[in-house]
Structure formats: structure tokens, C-alpha cells
Design a protein around this motif. Sequence first.
Motif, PDB file in Angstrom:
ATOM      1  N   ALA A  48       0.831  -1.207   0.000  1.00  0.00           N
ATOM      2  CA  ALA A  48       0.000   0.000   0.000  1.00  0.00           C
ATOM      3  C   ALA A  48       0.867   1.259   0.000  1.00  0.00           C
ATOM      4  O   ALA A  48       0.551   2.250  -0.675  1.00  0.00           O
ATOM      5  CB  ALA A  48      -0.925  -0.002   1.211  1.00  0.00           C
ATOM      6  N   ILE A  49       1.969   1.239   0.758  1.00  0.00           N
ATOM      7  CA  ILE A  49       2.895   2.374   0.754  1.00  0.00           C
ATOM      8  C   ILE A  49       3.482   2.556  -0.647  1.00  0.00           C
ATOM      9  O   ILE A  49       3.574   3.676  -1.165  1.00  0.00           O
ATOM     10  CB  ILE A  49       4.010   2.162   1.789  1.00  0.00           C
ATOM     11  N   ALA A  50       3.879   1.441  -1.268  1.00  0.00           N
ATOM     12  CA  ALA A  50       4.463   1.510  -2.607  1.00  0.00           C
ATOM     13  C   ALA A  50       3.478   2.095  -3.608  1.00  0.00           C
ATOM     14  O   ALA A  50       3.851   2.931  -4.450  1.00  0.00           O
ATOM     15  CB  ALA A  50       4.912   0.122  -3.047  1.00  0.00           C
ATOM     16  N   ALA A  51       2.213   1.676  -3.557  1.00  0.00           N
ATOM     17  CA  ALA A  51       1.218   2.197  -4.499  1.00  0.00           C
ATOM     18  C   ALA A  51       1.003   3.688  -4.291  1.00  0.00           C
ATOM     19  O   ALA A  51       0.898   4.463  -5.254  1.00  0.00           O
ATOM     20  CB  ALA A  51      -0.100   1.439  -4.332  1.00  0.00           C
ATOM     21  N   THR A  52       0.946   4.115  -3.037  1.00  0.00           N
ATOM     22  CA  THR A  52       0.753   5.534  -2.745  1.00  0.00           C
ATOM     23  C   THR A  52       1.918   6.366  -3.250  1.00  0.00           C
ATOM     24  O   THR A  52       1.729   7.437  -3.843  1.00  0.00           O
ATOM     25  CB  THR A  52       0.582   5.738  -1.229  1.00  0.00           C
ATOM     26  N   LYS A  53       3.125   5.878  -3.041  1.00  0.00           N
ATOM     27  CA  LYS A  53       4.310   6.652  -3.395  1.00  0.00           C
ATOM     28  C   LYS A  53       4.622   6.609  -4.888  1.00  0.00           C
ATOM     29  O   LYS A  53       4.858   7.649  -5.514  1.00  0.00           O
ATOM     30  CB  LYS A  53       5.508   6.135  -2.606  1.00  0.00           C
ATOM     31  N   HIS A  54       4.618   5.435  -5.486  1.00  0.00           N
ATOM     32  CA  HIS A  54       5.115   5.290  -6.848  1.00  0.00           C
ATOM     33  C   HIS A  54       4.010   5.334  -7.911  1.00  0.00           C
ATOM     34  O   HIS A  54       4.210   5.914  -8.967  1.00  0.00           O
ATOM     35  CB  HIS A  54       5.885   3.974  -6.981  1.00  0.00           C
ATOM     36  N   GLU A  55       2.881   4.698  -7.637  1.00  0.00           N
ATOM     37  CA  GLU A  55       1.826   4.617  -8.650  1.00  0.00           C
ATOM     38  C   GLU A  55       0.952   5.867  -8.649  1.00  0.00           C
ATOM     39  O   GLU A  55       0.792   6.532  -9.673  1.00  0.00           O
ATOM     40  CB  GLU A  55       0.985   3.361  -8.407  1.00  0.00           C
ATOM     41  N   LEU A  56       0.400   6.202  -7.488  1.00  0.00           N
ATOM     42  CA  LEU A  56      -0.493   7.354  -7.397  1.00  0.00           C
ATOM     43  C   LEU A  56       0.255   8.647  -7.117  1.00  0.00           C
ATOM     44  O   LEU A  56      -0.280   9.741  -7.335  1.00  0.00           O
ATOM     45  CB  LEU A  56      -1.544   7.114  -6.304  1.00  0.00           C
ATOM     46  N   GLN A  57       1.473   8.542  -6.592  1.00  0.00           N
ATOM     47  CA  GLN A  57       2.329   9.687  -6.293  1.00  0.00           C
ATOM     48  C   GLN A  57       1.606  10.712  -5.410  1.00  0.00           C
ATOM     49  O   GLN A  57       1.540  11.898  -5.713  1.00  0.00           O
ATOM     50  CB  GLN A  57       2.835  10.326  -7.593  1.00  0.00           C
ATOM     51  N   GLN A  58       1.097  10.213  -4.298  1.00  0.00           N
ATOM     52  CA  GLN A  58       0.375  11.067  -3.365  1.00  0.00           C
ATOM     53  C   GLN A  58       1.227  11.335  -2.133  1.00  0.00           C
ATOM     54  O   GLN A  58       1.029  10.785  -1.052  1.00  0.00           O
ATOM     55  CB  GLN A  58      -0.970  10.430  -2.985  1.00  0.00           C
ATOM     56  N   LEU A  59       2.231  12.196  -2.314  1.00  0.00           N
ATOM     57  CA  LEU A  59       3.128  12.615  -1.252  1.00  0.00           C
ATOM     58  C   LEU A  59       3.001  14.119  -1.069  1.00  0.00           C
ATOM     59  O   LEU A  59       3.026  14.873  -2.059  1.00  0.00           O
ATOM     60  CB  LEU A  59       4.578  12.263  -1.587  1.00  0.00           C
ATOM     61  N   TYR A  60       2.885  14.563   0.191  1.00  0.00           N
ATOM     62  CA  TYR A  60       2.665  15.979   0.460  1.00  0.00           C
ATOM     63  C   TYR A  60       3.561  16.450   1.600  1.00  0.00           C
ATOM     64  O   TYR A  60       3.698  15.773   2.625  1.00  0.00           O
ATOM     65  CB  TYR A  60       1.194  16.242   0.834  1.00  0.00           C
ATOM     66  N   LEU A  61       4.155  17.607   1.396  1.00  0.00           N
ATOM     67  CA  LEU A  61       4.957  18.246   2.440  1.00  0.00           C
ATOM     68  C   LEU A  61       4.027  19.060   3.330  1.00  0.00           C
ATOM     69  O   LEU A  61       3.266  19.917   2.853  1.00  0.00           O
ATOM     70  CB  LEU A  61       6.002  19.160   1.808  1.00  0.00           C
ATOM     71  N   ASP A  62       4.075  18.766   4.619  1.00  0.00           N
ATOM     72  CA  ASP A  62       3.248  19.500   5.579  1.00  0.00           C
ATOM     73  C   ASP A  62       3.961  20.798   5.944  1.00  0.00           C
ATOM     74  O   ASP A  62       5.021  20.776   6.573  1.00  0.00           O
ATOM     75  CB  ASP A  62       3.030  18.635   6.821  1.00  0.00           C
ATOM     76  N   VAL A  63       3.398  21.926   5.544  1.00  0.00           N
ATOM     77  CA  VAL A  63       3.990  23.238   5.840  1.00  0.00           C
ATOM     78  C   VAL A  63       3.193  23.976   6.910  1.00  0.00           C
ATOM     79  O   VAL A  63       3.408  25.160   7.143  1.00  0.00           O
ATOM     80  CB  VAL A  63       4.069  24.097   4.556  1.00  0.00           C
ATOM     81  N   SER A  64       2.279  23.272   7.582  1.00  0.00           N
ATOM     82  CA  SER A  64       1.333  23.939   8.484  1.00  0.00           C
ATOM     83  C   SER A  64       1.921  24.248   9.851  1.00  0.00           C
ATOM     84  O   SER A  64       1.540  25.234  10.479  1.00  0.00           O
ATOM     85  CB  SER A  64       0.089  23.062   8.667  1.00  0.00           C
ATOM     86  N   GLY A  65       2.806  23.387  10.375  1.00  0.00           N
ATOM     87  CA  GLY A  65       3.259  23.524  11.750  1.00  0.00           C
ATOM     88  C   GLY A  65       2.217  23.097  12.758  1.00  0.00           C
ATOM     89  O   GLY A  65       2.421  23.232  13.970  1.00  0.00           O
ATOM     90  N   LYS A  66       1.089  22.538  12.311  1.00  0.00           N
ATOM     91  CA  LYS A  66       0.014  22.100  13.207  1.00  0.00           C
ATOM     92  C   LYS A  66       0.227  20.644  13.618  1.00  0.00           C
ATOM     93  O   LYS A  66       0.910  19.885  12.922  1.00  0.00           O
ATOM     94  CB  LYS A  66      -1.337  22.216  12.489  1.00  0.00           C
ATOM     95  N   PRO A  67      -0.380  20.221  14.724  1.00  0.00           N
ATOM     96  CA  PRO A  67      -0.325  18.795  15.064  1.00  0.00           C
ATOM     97  C   PRO A  67      -0.919  17.916  13.970  1.00  0.00           C
ATOM     98  O   PRO A  67      -0.445  16.810  13.732  1.00  0.00           O
ATOM     99  CB  PRO A  67      -1.142  18.706  16.365  1.00  0.00           C
ATOM    100  N   ALA A  68      -1.960  18.432  13.303  1.00  0.00           N
ATOM    101  CA  ALA A  68      -2.563  17.710  12.183  1.00  0.00           C
ATOM    102  C   ALA A  68      -3.092  18.738  11.192  1.00  0.00           C
ATOM    103  O   ALA A  68      -3.819  19.661  11.578  1.00  0.00           O
ATOM    104  CB  ALA A  68      -3.700  16.812  12.665  1.00  0.00           C
ATOM    105  N   PRO A  69      -2.752  18.635   9.911  1.00  0.00           N
ATOM    106  CA  PRO A  69      -3.253  19.593   8.923  1.00  0.00           C
ATOM    107  C   PRO A  69      -4.758  19.467   8.769  1.00  0.00           C
ATOM    108  O   PRO A  69      -5.296  18.350   8.730  1.00  0.00           O
ATOM    109  CB  PRO A  69      -2.526  19.185   7.635  1.00  0.00           C
ATOM    110  N   ASP A  70      -5.450  20.590   8.700  1.00  0.00           N
ATOM    111  CA  ASP A  70      -6.908  20.546   8.551  1.00  0.00           C
ATOM    112  C   ASP A  70      -7.416  21.446   7.421  1.00  0.00           C
ATOM    113  O   ASP A  70      -8.621  21.517   7.175  1.00  0.00           O
ATOM    114  CB  ASP A  70      -7.595  20.928   9.866  1.00  0.00           C
ATOM    115  N   ASP A  71      -6.519  22.130   6.741  1.00  0.00           N
ATOM    116  CA  ASP A  71      -6.863  22.960   5.583  1.00  0.00           C
ATOM    117  C   ASP A  71      -5.860  22.599   4.486  1.00  0.00           C
ATOM    118  O   ASP A  71      -4.816  23.227   4.354  1.00  0.00           O
ATOM    119  CB  ASP A  71      -6.788  24.438   5.961  1.00  0.00           C
ATOM    120  N   PHE A  72      -6.183  21.572   3.714  1.00  0.00           N
ATOM    121  CA  PHE A  72      -5.187  21.014   2.806  1.00  0.00           C
ATOM    122  C   PHE A  72      -4.623  22.027   1.805  1.00  0.00           C
ATOM    123  O   PHE A  72      -3.408  22.049   1.587  1.00  0.00           O
ATOM    124  CB  PHE A  72      -5.762  19.807   2.072  1.00  0.00           C
ATOM    125  N   PRO A  73      -5.433  22.876   1.170  1.00  0.00           N
ATOM    126  CA  PRO A  73      -4.832  23.839   0.234  1.00  0.00           C
ATOM    127  C   PRO A  73      -3.795  24.745   0.891  1.00  0.00           C
ATOM    128  O   PRO A  73      -2.807  25.127   0.259  1.00  0.00           O
ATOM    129  CB  PRO A  73      -6.048  24.630  -0.267  1.00  0.00           C
TER     130      PRO A  73
END
Length: 593
Positions: A349-374
Motif C-alpha cells: 500500500a505504501i508503494a502504491a501511494t508513493k510510486h503509482e499514485l504519487q500522493q506525497l505531500y509536504l506539511d507546511v502547516s506547523g500544526k499537530p494535524a493539517p486541517d486545511d489542505f490547500p
Amino acid sequence: MMRALLAVGGRCNNGCTFCNAQGPRGGWSTAEVSRLLAEAADTGCTSVVFAGGEPTMAPELERWAEVAAARGLRTGLMTNGRLLAAGGLLERLVDRGLETVWVGLHGPAAVHDRLTRAPAFAQTFAAVRRLARSGVGLVVTTAVTRANLGFLREVVNLVAPLRRVIWQLELGHPASPAAPPLAAAAAAIQGALNYARARATTAGPGLAHAGVPLCLLPGFEAEATDLAEQGFVVVATAPGVGWSPPVLKERRFAAACGSCALRARCPGVPPVALAHEAAPALRPAAPRPCANSFTYERVLGLGAPTEHGGCPAGGSRGLLRARDRALLVEDAGRISVCVTTTRDFPGDAIAATKHELQQLYLDVSGKPAPDDFPADLRPLRPVRACVTCPERPTCCGCYAEADEDVFTRDDAPVRAIVSALRGRVLDAGCGGTARYADLLAPLVATRAVRYLGLDPDVGAVAAIAATGWAEAAHGTLEGFAAAPGSFDVVLLLRAFNHLTDAAAAMRVAAHILRPGGELIVADNVAFGLVRLWPLAPAPCPPPGLEHYRNVTSHEALEVIVPCGFRVLAHIPVAAGRSDQWLVRCERATQAPS
């Protein structure tokens, strides 16, 4: 803890009946081992574990441990323990940073010696007792075979009095003649684990198991383990080859496993059992909350790319061979090694997310959990210079932030559909404010839409009703009762993955929609979150409202279409897009009963 496993091969003073090693290997020079240890340390590994053959028979072992210590690496051993029984070697290895030892103990004396084809028990158990007193982490491993199925409780009696020990049961290699039938092995392991738990004190033993479908060991799902679970991120098995990711046993599943909630962490059913045995009595688990993302955390800085001739990896490989669980991130002109140690997602599942779907995101929020994705997340894309790199097929890859808002862009088709809605609309899983309220409220005001929000959270229902423009009801789509053909549109906007029974919900949707009515479903696949600062714990949402799956649009359609729907539009997740997918379906003229 990120471990490297170095299988140095060589001789073994046992001849285990269940061992699938391909004979003696060797040829490891101290120079070769030193190079591998340097690569492992330079790319973020924290310890190296020596395996064999029998690593304690390697004359260079102490020297290798010294080299590891000089590189800041702790050491471990996977051993039969016989040469650790007497004083000397164990103490010298502890002085050189020995941290954890895995010792194979496979039964009481006669059984153990029969399985190892050597007079080994006395030495092995003496080593186990010495290790338990030494303060070194100790894992006692028991290979479960046909010959020792009836003696597992006796192993418990041996290890239970020891302090700070983990007892790990491992299903023998399924292709080995010594391997027991799966059903018999699972029953024996379940009984032994229950017996060990009943005997355990606050000092242990801790329990672990590997190789058995989790549904066959109820109550011990959390104790499942494998190399990845134990922190192994790279292995080296032959001189001159270098590091590579661990090769885990192929995961295969029976038809009954399809919707099992334990599937993400389950080792699956051994292929031999699927092919040659009567189907084991699998008991798929009911849906339960699951994570919708995993996190890569920064473990090491490599400096600026130019420091290594343009490539941040340079000649070092080590952890950078872990293509799925590691990646490089270029940020502000510097390179960071990031690793995920998630237990919520298996390697495929990690491989599919990273290589096939390429769904990797850098968290620039500084929050414990991002809640406003844009605002909080930036997509990571492969660094252009790496595309033609000859190391690319084996490297974990270097990524850089893309300054684009893929979330807003890819949500535009959903907004276009919502703005054109007419008639009676059921918004299932509407939330406390209704997604797209800025579009829905004017449509309700002009009576173009008659809106009903539906949500399982009482607080959300009260909140949306308080807006004044929306009617709301408490409940789930699976349990929603309405006359046939009551609605023109059913919306499931980021709610499909929250359904406890997706098939039942789709049948309800088909029932309450008029013929030709539309089902609009938009949801998200799992994604990898990359953080370059220390991870703060995120507050946990109420588990009853969490994700129950992270399906792709294709997987969702496998559930939707058989319930009486025809696909009108389909936008799947793909490289370069956000993690959101969209399907628009029409209820067939005659819905299935």
C-alpha cells in the motif's frame, strides 16, 4: 529505531530441519562490511543486526561490532545462542554496543535437539538465561513446525520466569516439509499465546507472532510482527550486492478476506495453504476505523546537493535503497532523509501511494494535524534531475515541493456538479456545516434544490440545522429509510470511506433514487505526509466517525455499479493530481432487488 540486517552467512553449528537457508555463504571481508556499515550510518540507520548462518561463528564478528560502534551504530544478533552460553563473547559484544539478540528456542530439550539436529538445548537455554540477566534486549523465537506443535506451552514454562523477554512464535516456512497445516498451527499458537498471557507478569514475557492470518488469532492482532514491524529497513545478503529493502513473504488472501478490517497488517494466507489445503476457517473482521495517511519523518540531513557532486546520495546507499519507506526531500537547498515506520499500512500500500499514485505531500502547516489542505500541504514531485539518474531504479528518490494548489484545482469538477443540482437532494455525511454550503444555500433559497443533510453525529446535525437554510436528520445512509424514488440526487462527498457497510449504503441509495437519479461520490485515497520537524502528537478524532477504508475510485465502482448504477463520469486519482477522486453515476431504470 531503523535497523539494517546483515546476513553474513557462513557455517552453523546446528542443522535445523525447518531452515530454508541455501547452504553456507561467506566471503565477507571486514572492508566490505565496513563499507556497508558506513552507508547504513550515513543514511540514517541506527543499528545493524548480524545474522547467518550462525553469526557468532564468524571470527571477524567482534571486529565488525567495533566498526559499527565507531560509526554510531548499535548492534544485534540473530543466533542459536550456543556460543554465548559461556563467559567471554557475550560480554565483549555488550562492550561493543550489543543491543538486541534474537535466540531460537524451539521446544523443551529433546524436541529442540531433534529440530536442530544437534545437542544444542543446554547451551541455547543457558545463553537465554544469561541474556535475560544482561540487560540486553532479548527476543526468544520459536519456529512452529509439525514436530513441536504439542510442546509450545513447555516453551512458555521455560521463558515465563525470565524478565524483560519477548517470546515470538513464527510459522515455519510454508513450503518446508516441516511446516504444519495452517489450521492446526493457528490453534496451537492461539493456545500457547493464551497460556503465556495468563502466566505473564508486569515483567513479561511480551508476546509476538508472525506468519499466521490475524483472524485466526483473535485477541492477539496487535502482537503481529515481521521485519518491517521490527524496524528493519534494509538488508544485505551477499557480498558485492549492497543494501536492498527487506523481501517480505508474498501476501496472498482467500476470497473471504476481501473486506476484512485486519487485511492491512495481515500476513495473508500461505500460498501452500491456499493451493493444497482445505480452506482454513477464516473469520474476517468487521469494519473498524483505520488511518487515512502515513507520515514520513526526517531522520537525517545530508546537506546541500552539491556536497556530493550534484547527488545528495552520492556513493552511499544504505537506507536510500528502501524505495518505499524512505525518500529524500529537497527543501531550502538542503536534502533531508525521511522515513515512515507506519504500522497502519503494509509495504504494497505504501508503494502504491508513493510510486503509482504519487500522493506525497509536504506539511507546511506547523500544526499537530493539517486541517486545511490547500493551505497546509504542498505536493511533492520527483526532482527533475533525478529522472535520468542511473541509480533511480534502486534509490528511494529525491522530491521537491511543487508550489501549486492541486486540491482547489481538482475540486472544481465537484463544485461544478453541485452548482448545477436540481430537485430533491440527500447529502449523506454532510458534516456540521455541509460541504459546499456556499453553493447549496443559494440553491435552497431559490427552491431549485430541496435539501436534506444526513449525518451520524448528533452535534453535526444540530450545527447544520442551526444554519437556517438546511434541513438535517440524524443517521447513516446504510440505515436511512425513505420511499422508493424519493430523491433526485444522493451526494456522498468525502463520506464513502466513512461508511461502515458501503454495499448496503449503495443499495439504499439505489432504492431511494428515482430511475435516472444521480449518485455523486467524491472521496480520497490514502496519502503520505512528509514532515521536516519533530512530529507532535495529533488529537484523535472520535473513532466511530473515522475512515473505514481508503479505496480508489475503481475499487469504489466495484461496489457501486452492481447495486444498479451506470457510470456517467469518472475522474480517478493519478500522478500529478490531488488525492481526491470523483464518480458520477445514474440509477438504472430498474434497480436490483
